[in-house]
Design an enzyme around this catalytic site. Structure first.
Site, mmCIF file in Angstrom:
data_model
loop_
_atom_site.group_PDB
_atom_site.id
_atom_site.type_symbol
_atom_site.label_atom_id
_atom_site.label_comp_id
_atom_site.label_asym_id
_atom_site.label_seq_id
_atom_site.Cartn_x
_atom_site.Cartn_y
_atom_site.Cartn_z
ATOM 1 C CG HIS A 113 -1.873 -1.365 1.356
ATOM 2 N ND1 HIS A 113 -1.552 -2.344 1.851
ATOM 3 C CD2 HIS A 113 -2.977 -1.629 0.962
ATOM 4 C CE1 HIS A 113 -2.331 -3.204 1.802
ATOM 5 N NE2 HIS A 113 -3.301 -2.737 1.071
ATOM 6 C CG HIS A 133 -8.746 1.700 -2.713
ATOM 7 N ND1 HIS A 133 -8.168 1.829 -1.188
ATOM 8 C CD2 HIS A 133 -9.565 2.863 -2.786
ATOM 9 C CE1 HIS A 133 -8.537 2.938 -0.843
ATOM 10 N NE2 HIS A 133 -9.565 3.453 -1.585
ATOM 11 N N GLY A 167 -11.479 -0.734 -7.580
ATOM 12 C CA GLY A 167 -12.253 0.048 -8.263
ATOM 13 C C GLY A 167 -12.087 0.148 -9.803
ATOM 14 C CB SER A 188 -17.756 -7.399 -6.527
ATOM 15 O OG SER A 188 -17.347 -5.833 -6.277
#
Length: 217
Positions: A113, A133, A167, A188
């Site tokens: 990260h 992200h 995202g 997802s």
């Protein structure tokens, strides 16, 4: 012709990561449908026991998913005993150099990260990094994305390929690759989609188009 880096990773890889919201049977059924368009399946299931993880891998293998496409998050022992491609290490996992020394046959990914984490992981034996992200995502509510600038900094600093996560959509896939990512990771966006196959094809086709465009430059 596919572009490969020094670590054997194809340019424009699509990684699909389990969501923690589906059974092993459901996950394996979707994987069977989409695996022609997916380069790596990650089992990231914090609530599953080791036995459940092994059973999930058995389901995937039974559905025709090659072991060289399967990565286990954190559970080094499970990855080792099942003979799959490798392990994805998190911040709470055993350090990468120890895993590299003990399990040299495994492909080792590290979730990072920051630039500091990326440099450390790449210097100590990681084969690739998962960084994010990148964009706002419902899975990280209230947490600001690290953005494309963060991605560029990590890519410049690390000596191994970087997979972008967080995202990612078919529509923004191109700019993640143009900013240095070697591939993208999706949860997802594919596995919980109304039509997972359609989504997997959309992601992979965009990755393919970007790679082809790069070859003509």
């Amino acid at each position: 012709m596919e572009q490969r880096n020094d670590h054997g990773m194809e340019r424009g890889e699509l990684h699909v990561i389990s969501t923690g919201r589906q059974s092993s049977e459901t996950l394996a059924s979707i994987a069977e449908e989409i695996h022609d368009y997916v380069d790596v399946f990650h089992l990231r299931e914090k609530a599953w026991s080791d036995r459940e993880m092994v059973e999930a891998i058995e389901w995937l293998l039974a559905m025709g998913i090659p072991p060289e496409k399967i990565v286990v998050n954190h559970r080094i022992d499970v990855a080792h005993v099942t003979g799959v491609k490798g392990v994805q290490l998190a911040h709470h996992s055993i350090d990468v150099s120890t895993v590299r020394n003990a399990f040299g046959h495994l492909s080792i990914g590290c979730s990072v990260h920051s630039v500091k984490e990326a440099v450390s992981a790449s210097e100590h034996g990681a084969d690739y990094l998962l960084f994010g992200h990148i964009y706002p995502t419902s899975s990280k509510p209230g947490l600001a994305p690290r953005g494309l600038e963060g991605l560029r900094q990590v890519v410049r600093s690390a000596s191994v390929p970087v997979i972008a996560i967080g995202g990612i959509t078919p529509e923004n896939t191109r700019e993640t690759i143009q900013n240095g990512a070697s591939g993208t990771a999706v949860l997802s966006g594919i596995l919980l989609a109304e039509d997972p196959l359609e989504k997997a094809i959309a992601y992979k086709e965009e990755l393919r188009r970007v790679a082809e465009d790069e070859q003509t430059i």
